[in-house]
Write an enzyme that holds these catalytic residues in place. Structure first.
Site, short mmCIF file in Angstrom:
data_model
loop_
_atom_site.label_atom_id
_atom_site.label_comp_id
_atom_site.label_asym_id
_atom_site.label_seq_id
_atom_site.Cartn_x
_atom_site.Cartn_y
_atom_site.Cartn_z
CB SER A 131 -0.42 -0.01 1.43
OG SER A 131 -1.84 1.37 1.52
CE1 TYR A 143 -4.44 -2.14 5.60
CE2 TYR A 143 -2.91 -0.23 4.60
CZ TYR A 143 -3.62 -1.38 4.53
OH TYR A 143 -3.19 -1.37 2.96
#
Length: 239
Positions: A131, A143
């Site tokens: 990501s 994350y």
């Protein structure tokens, strides 16, 4: 890599990027193995793609063993399984922190470790769906850390001969993670799972090492590496 006739295993294949990637690979002529936790959704994806469903939890040792046993015959392994969490770090339940780390980072490392010798013999290919959050995102610290770790793991694997390694770094993607949640960032704009899946297949065919979706996201990634002070000042201002 020529894809027609190859065996591909996709984790997180029951929805989102994983399901879209499985469909794209099947259309390219791959025999697809679909790994996911949601048996009903997995069966639906299998029906659309002709893939073989394997219901398994990659954070469970028994589930990992099941996936390793079928992954040994794969020419291409796409690590797409993952979960997210956003909010104040202090409000994050400890079990959620552990769950993100286990699925997003530990599981792909364990699966890769188990099949890497066989994959090298087959001159196969690994894809890690990371990501753009890997550069650091306020409110998504854990994350972001798992995706940065995945990116570094992939970079280290590129030093192995006999196996291709691609890292895909999308911006925000329209997946079930955003069901019932409002996407509040001004940029980057959200992209579709199909956009990411197309980038995955294109990168494998071309042997690309790292791709961004959309491609302009390479700019903040390179800025973070070259001028971290400037990057962080801009990140604090624009989010």
């Amino acid at each position: 890599m020529m894809l027609r006739g190859r065996a591909a295993l996709v984790t997180g294949a029951s929805s989102g990027i994983g399901a879209a990637t499985a469909a794209e690979l099947a259309a390219a002529g791959c025999r697809v193995v679909l790994v996911g936790r949601d048996e009903q959704r997995l069966a639906e994806v299998a029906g659309r793609t002709g893939g073989d469903p394997v219901a398994a939890d990659l954070t469970d040792p028994a589930g990992m063993d099941r996936v390793v046993s079928v992954a040994r015959g794969a020419d291409l392994l796409v690590h797409s399984a993952g979960v997210g969490w956003a909010g104040e770090l202090g409000a994050m339940p400890p079990e959620r922190l552990e769950a993100l780390t286990a699925l997003n980072l530990t599981a792909p490392m364990q699966l890769t470790r188990a099949i890497l010798p066989e994959l090298r013999r087959r001159r196969g290919h690994l894809v890690f769906v990371a990501s753009i959050a890997a550069v650091g995102v306020r409110g998504e610290e854990v994350y972001a850390a798992t995706k940065a770790g995945l990116r570094a793991f992939a970079a280290s694997l590129r030093q192995h001969d006999g196996v291709g390694v691609t890292t895909v770094l999308p911006g925000a993607v329209r997946t079930p993670y955003f069901d019932g949640r409002r996407y509040e960032r001004r940029f980057p704009r959200m992209v579709s799972p199909e956009d990411v899946a197309a980038a995955v297949v294109r990168a494998v065919r071309r042997g690309e090492e790292e791709v961004f979706v959309p491609r302009w996201l390479v700019v903040p990634a390179r800025l973070q590496g070259a001028l971290p002070g400037v990057f962080h000042r801009l990140a604090r201002r624009f989010g």
